[in-house]
Design an enzyme around this catalytic site. Structure first.
Site, PDB file in Angstrom:
ATOM      1  NE  ARG A  38      -4.682  -0.210   5.557  1.00  0.00           N
ATOM      2  CZ  ARG A  38      -3.946  -0.465   6.626  1.00  0.00           C
ATOM      3  NH1 ARG A  38      -4.247  -1.491   7.417  1.00  0.00           N
ATOM      4  NH2 ARG A  38      -2.908   0.286   6.906  1.00  0.00           N
ATOM      5  CG  MET A  92      -5.419  -4.871  -3.260  1.00  0.00           C
ATOM      6  SD  MET A  92      -4.363  -6.215  -2.665  1.00  0.00           S
ATOM      7  CE  MET A  92      -5.549  -7.553  -2.615  1.00  0.00           C
ATOM      8  CG  ASP A 138      -1.901  -1.142   1.233  1.00  0.00           C
ATOM      9  OD1 ASP A 138      -2.183  -1.691   0.144  1.00  0.00           O
ATOM     10  OD2 ASP A 138      -2.364  -1.513   2.325  1.00  0.00           O
ATOM     11  CD  GLU A 169      -8.208  -2.638  -1.190  1.00  0.00           C
ATOM     12  OE1 GLU A 169      -8.610  -3.726  -1.615  1.00  0.00           O
ATOM     13  OE2 GLU A 169      -7.244  -2.522  -0.411  1.00  0.00           O
TER      14      GLU A 169
END
Length: 325
Positions: A175, A173, A131, A226
């Protein structure tokens, strides 16, 4: 402070390409500096259960180029409790481990911080997360490889988007961080990235539809970070309802983003911070994350690494906006 003779190393949380390179660097640098190394399997879960093996240089041969983590990883709900951390500490003492190196993301380093605070135990963190959301380091282990994976996927999606003149919403992805979405959008020539860092209050979808759909464009790619509430499916559904004249498809890349052989940048980063972790212990440092800023090794207190927000350069948003006309 007690003399450190034996170092434990574990990987925790989501796996990231380059974790094996970090395990290799920690092990070999520790042995080179006269320490004994004990590998802990399955993260904090394995630490609480005593799943531990003494490592030699041979144990980490031939792993720098492999994805995933040879130590495996697991989510450990019990470790979030004081009782769980007491079990982990008791294992460390029983195994004769004098310091712990944790390779993982925000949650993993938070666990290391709590263990260090509660038991005055030396812990060093390495930023292992795709991330790229840990404060104090320019990049995290696994981020560059994942960025390249996303770019390759979007390049392939573009072929079919052009063929059918469609809008593709591609969910990646990240977060609560939009680094993967924003930079992959720039790298893949996408028209827009919908990211959590956009705090203007404007409707990102309407902005995109008003400026991004042009007659000269046969297709459009939208990269979406996401989100359980407003991911790619949410925006695609809105387009279907609000702009029914467009043909829309969704591609959620999912866990393929975590896999693959780590890039050269991730291997070098993991190797440097792995050696940096051992150097930190030699220097008497503790309870810090090892990162790299402006090509230099830095030591970031856990409290800063896990609690401060890593800001995105607003110039990245400007670059994408200008290049997607």
């Amino acid at each position: 402070m007690a003399k450190i003779r034996c170092i434990g190393v574990l990987t925790s949380g989501g796996d990231a390409p380059g974790m094996n390179a970090a395990i290799r660097a920690v092990t070999r640098s520790a042995i080179c500096n006269g320490f004994k190394v004990k590998a802990i399997y399955r993260g904090y879960e394995g630490l609480m259960k005593g799943e531990i093996k003494t490592f030699t240089t041979e144990d980490v041969s031939g792993i720098i180029q492999t994805g995933g983590t040879i130590l495996r990883t697991a989510r450990a709900a019990e470790f979030r409790t004081p009782e769980g951390r007491k079990r982990a500490y008791d294992t460390l003492i029983k195994e004769g481990i004098d310091a712990l190196i944790v390779i993982g993301g925000n949650g993993s380093l938070t666990g290391a911080m709590l263990l260090a605070e509660e038991y005055d135990f030396p812990c060093i963190g390495l930023p292992g997360t795709i991330d790229n959301d840990l404060y104090g380091t320019d990049n995290t282990i696994g981020y560059d490889t994942t960025l390249n994976t996303i770019m390759d996927c979007v390049d392939k999606i573009r072929d079919t988007a052009n063929s059918h003149e469609r809008i593709f919403f591609v969910e990646v992805m990240g977060r609560d961080a939009g680094f993967l979405a924003q930079n992959s959008a720039i790298a893949a020539g996408a028209e827009v990235a919908i990211i959590p860092e956009d705090t203007t209050g404007a409707d990102q979808l309407i902005e995109f539809m008003e400026r991004g759909i042009r007659k000269s464009k046969r297709s459009c790619i939208v990269i979406v970070s996401e989100s359980p509430k407003c991911g790619a499916l949410h925006y695609a559904d809105r387009v279907n309802k609000e702009y029914p004249e467009f043909d829309v498809r969704v591609s959620i890349l999912g866990h393929l983003q975590r896999g693959g052989r780590p890039s050269a940048l991730d291997r070098v980063l993991a190797s440097r911070v792995g050696v940096g972790a051992i150097n930190a212990l030699v220097q008497g440092q503790r309870n810090v994350m090892v990162g790299i800023r402006n090509h230099q090794i830095v030591y970031v207190p856990f409290i800063e690494a896990v609690q401060k927000r890593k800001n995105m350069d607003p110039q990245l948003i400007k670059v994408l906006n200008e290049l997607s006309i």
